[in-house]
Design a protein around this motif. Structure first.
Motif, mmCIF file in Angstrom:
data_model
loop_
_atom_site.group_PDB
_atom_site.id
_atom_site.type_symbol
_atom_site.label_atom_id
_atom_site.label_comp_id
_atom_site.label_asym_id
_atom_site.label_seq_id
_atom_site.Cartn_x
_atom_site.Cartn_y
_atom_site.Cartn_z
ATOM 1 N N TYR A 103 0.927 -1.259 0.092
ATOM 2 C CA TYR A 103 -0.018 0.030 -0.015
ATOM 3 C C TYR A 103 0.796 1.163 -0.030
ATOM 4 O O TYR A 103 0.746 2.248 -0.729
ATOM 5 N N LEU A 104 1.931 1.454 0.937
ATOM 6 C CA LEU A 104 2.779 2.495 1.022
ATOM 7 C C LEU A 104 3.519 2.799 -0.148
ATOM 8 O O LEU A 104 3.586 3.861 -0.896
ATOM 9 N N ARG A 105 4.162 1.894 -0.644
ATOM 10 C CA ARG A 105 5.063 1.853 -1.892
ATOM 11 C C ARG A 105 4.095 2.315 -2.926
ATOM 12 O O ARG A 105 4.522 3.210 -3.787
ATOM 13 N N ALA A 106 3.221 1.669 -3.121
ATOM 14 C CA ALA A 106 2.317 1.678 -4.506
ATOM 15 C C ALA A 106 1.712 3.105 -4.283
ATOM 16 O O ALA A 106 1.559 3.974 -5.568
ATOM 17 N N TYR A 107 1.317 3.608 -3.318
ATOM 18 C CA TYR A 107 0.352 4.825 -3.235
ATOM 19 C C TYR A 107 1.564 5.830 -3.460
ATOM 20 O O TYR A 107 0.997 6.825 -4.047
ATOM 21 N N TYR A 108 2.666 6.024 -2.729
ATOM 22 C CA TYR A 108 3.600 7.013 -2.790
ATOM 23 C C TYR A 108 4.056 7.259 -4.403
ATOM 24 O O TYR A 108 4.056 8.439 -4.975
ATOM 25 N N ALA A 109 4.127 5.979 -4.995
ATOM 26 C CA ALA A 109 4.608 5.947 -6.534
ATOM 27 C C ALA A 109 3.509 6.452 -7.228
ATOM 28 O O ALA A 109 3.648 7.243 -8.134
ATOM 29 N N ALA A 110 2.308 6.081 -7.505
ATOM 30 C CA ALA A 110 1.158 6.837 -7.804
ATOM 31 C C ALA A 110 0.708 8.117 -7.575
ATOM 32 O O ALA A 110 0.357 8.786 -8.611
ATOM 33 N N GLY A 111 1.054 8.494 -6.562
ATOM 34 C CA GLY A 111 0.581 9.670 -5.877
ATOM 35 C C GLY A 111 1.282 10.914 -6.646
ATOM 36 O O GLY A 111 0.945 12.060 -6.624
ATOM 37 N N TYR A 112 2.783 10.631 -6.547
ATOM 38 C CA TYR A 112 3.362 11.608 -7.298
ATOM 39 C C TYR A 112 3.858 11.524 -8.657
ATOM 40 O O TYR A 112 4.796 12.007 -9.117
ATOM 41 N N ASP A 113 3.048 10.525 -9.321
ATOM 42 C CA ASP A 113 3.360 10.332 -10.793
ATOM 43 C C ASP A 113 2.471 11.023 -11.518
ATOM 44 O O ASP A 113 1.162 10.760 -11.631
ATOM 45 N N PRO A 114 2.904 11.825 -12.445
ATOM 46 C CA PRO A 114 2.008 12.962 -13.089
ATOM 47 C C PRO A 114 1.099 12.228 -14.202
ATOM 48 O O PRO A 114 0.213 12.835 -14.570
ATOM 49 N N ALA A 115 1.549 11.003 -14.522
ATOM 50 C CA ALA A 115 0.787 10.216 -15.670
ATOM 51 C C ALA A 115 -0.493 9.792 -14.890
ATOM 52 O O ALA A 115 -1.360 9.164 -15.845
ATOM 53 N N VAL A 116 -0.722 9.625 -13.574
ATOM 54 C CA VAL A 116 -1.764 9.300 -12.864
ATOM 55 C C VAL A 116 -2.501 10.076 -12.393
ATOM 56 O O VAL A 116 -1.923 10.981 -11.442
ATOM 57 N N PRO A 117 -3.815 10.332 -12.899
ATOM 58 C CA PRO A 117 -4.475 11.381 -12.108
ATOM 59 C C PRO A 117 -4.459 11.392 -10.636
ATOM 60 O O PRO A 117 -4.677 10.191 -9.875
ATOM 61 N N ALA A 118 -4.359 12.520 -9.766
ATOM 62 C CA ALA A 118 -4.340 12.423 -8.493
ATOM 63 C C ALA A 118 -5.505 12.062 -7.976
ATOM 64 O O ALA A 118 -5.368 11.043 -6.843
ATOM 65 N N ALA A 119 -6.850 12.186 -8.371
ATOM 66 C CA ALA A 119 -8.107 11.393 -7.772
ATOM 67 C C ALA A 119 -7.957 10.174 -7.870
ATOM 68 O O ALA A 119 -8.260 9.294 -7.236
ATOM 69 N N GLU A 120 -7.289 9.573 -9.042
ATOM 70 C CA GLU A 120 -7.402 8.043 -9.248
ATOM 71 C C GLU A 120 -6.278 7.327 -8.473
ATOM 72 O O GLU A 120 -6.346 6.229 -7.764
ATOM 73 N N ALA A 121 -5.193 8.228 -8.163
ATOM 74 C CA ALA A 121 -4.224 7.574 -7.191
ATOM 75 C C ALA A 121 -4.694 7.612 -5.637
ATOM 76 O O ALA A 121 -4.462 6.572 -5.069
ATOM 77 N N HIS A 122 -5.441 8.399 -5.514
ATOM 78 C CA HIS A 122 -6.225 8.584 -3.997
ATOM 79 C C HIS A 122 -7.172 7.517 -3.831
ATOM 80 O O HIS A 122 -7.228 6.520 -2.717
ATOM 81 N N ASP A 123 -8.300 7.195 -4.918
ATOM 82 C CA ASP A 123 -9.074 6.458 -4.691
ATOM 83 C C ASP A 123 -8.801 5.006 -4.914
ATOM 84 O O ASP A 123 -9.680 4.212 -4.701
ATOM 85 N N ARG A 124 -7.840 4.757 -5.506
ATOM 86 C CA ARG A 124 -7.403 3.436 -5.873
ATOM 87 C C ARG A 124 -6.918 2.793 -4.437
ATOM 88 O O ARG A 124 -7.225 1.581 -4.371
ATOM 89 N N PHE A 125 -6.329 3.584 -3.456
ATOM 90 C CA PHE A 125 -5.848 3.238 -2.216
ATOM 91 C C PHE A 125 -6.602 3.612 -0.999
ATOM 92 O O PHE A 125 -6.510 2.758 -0.008
ATOM 93 N N HIS A 126 -7.788 4.407 -1.140
ATOM 94 C CA HIS A 126 -8.283 5.063 0.031
ATOM 95 C C HIS A 126 -9.858 5.044 -0.497
ATOM 96 O O HIS A 126 -10.347 5.154 -1.655
ATOM 97 N N THR A 127 -10.879 4.852 0.455
ATOM 98 C CA THR A 127 -12.164 5.122 0.314
ATOM 99 C C THR A 127 -12.259 6.693 0.348
ATOM 100 O O THR A 127 -11.612 7.395 0.764
ATOM 101 N N PRO A 128 -13.418 6.929 -0.394
ATOM 102 C CA PRO A 128 -13.564 8.468 -0.713
ATOM 103 C C PRO A 128 -13.925 9.309 0.483
ATOM 104 O O PRO A 128 -13.509 10.570 0.771
#
Length: 283
Positions: free
Chosen positions: A170-195
């Motif tokens: 969870y931590l590795r993937a969330y940090y990677a997606a969260g700061y990857d400009p190719a992944v929308p920020a909302a998608e990065a959040h919602d992939r790993f967290h409830t709304p």
């Protein structure tokens, strides 16, 4: 020396925290005796990333006892797995009227065969505050995992684990997606967290909109946060992780973080608290 039984860390970790602090702060026994009552004398103990030797530990205990001031200890989180435990708690000391000095603390510990703490990695930061528990539940019962929580089944062969199956993933993937400009920020959040997930970062509480803004701000600055996980614990729907991250992989900007979280039934995270120095900027 009193012969009253005190719980060891292995028997009751919250009981150990309360008994140890009571004996160390309010007790009359020598601090060396108090320390060895609950800890192996030669075990490694780190505070805020630095190894504390026996002399420094004793000096700290004597200094706290010399204040001769009352205190209140609130346990917010506890995760126990086998012979290891992780806890987040606050020690408040009244100063004047409703003003208090509060120490936010967290510890990852490993217990020895006799029940005492064999080694520990701790976080401690003091701050001014007001009487009370700062919005965190003071009840010890609130520190326990949800009754009946059942971990999700393991992933099929070759499938990527969900956050609920592996807190480190969870931590590795969330940090990677969260700061990857190719992944929308909302998608990065919602992939790993409830709304409705609640994030507490260095004492600042944020919900989804605040987290998205923090991610977008970090992306504009081209920040990245590689994660090195040191240890994880899982009990029911609760987890605790101790890891190190750094801005852009720069060792001079590294920070050890203690994370405590709770999984939702769908495997995403619904609550997570990152214990770190305020203002560091992880999200």
């Amino acid at each position: 020396m009193s012969t009253t039984h005190r719980p060891t860390a292995a028997e009751d970790f919250i009981g150990y925290l309360r008994a140890y602090h009571s004996d160390a702060i309010d007790g009359n026994d020598p601090v060396e005796e108090v320390w060895e009552r609950y800890h192996l004398p030669d075990g490694p103990h780190r505070v805020n990333g630095r190894l504390w030797d026996h002399k420094k530990i004793m000096r700290s205990l004597r200094s706290r006892r010399s204040l001769d001031a009352p205190y209140e200890l609130y346990v917010h989180e506890l995760v126990v797995e086998g012979d290891r435990a992780a806890a987040r708690y606050t020690i408040s000391t009244p100063m004047a009227w409703k003003f208090q000095s509060a120490t936010d603390a967290a510890v990852f510990a490993e217990m020895a065969g006799d029940g005492r703490v064999a080694r520990s990695d701790a976080f401690s930061a003091s701050r001014p505050g007001w009487a009370g528990h700062g919005g965190s539940a003071p009840s010890d019962a609130a520190a326990r995992p949800t009754p009946g929580a059942v971990p999700a089944p393991p992933p099929a062969d070759g499938a990527e684990p969900t956050p609920a199956q592996d807190p480190a993933h969870y931590l590795r993937a969330y940090y990677a997606a969260g700061y990857d400009p190719a992944v929308p920020a909302a998608e990065a959040h919602d992939r790993f967290h409830t709304p409705d997930a609640v994030h507490q970062v260095g004492g600042k509480v944020m919900q989804r909109s605040g987290v998205l803004k923090a991610l977008e701000d970090g992306r504009k600055r081209k920040h990245s946060y590689p994660v090195e996980v040191h240890e994880t614990l899982r009990e029911g729907d609760r987890f605790a992780v101790r890891y190190t991250t750094s801005r852009g992989g720069n060792p001079k900007k590294s920070q050890e973080v203690f994370a405590f979280g709770e999984f939702a039934p769908d495997g995403r995270v619904r609550r997570v608290c990152f214990v770190l120095e305020p203002g560091y900027g992880a999200a």
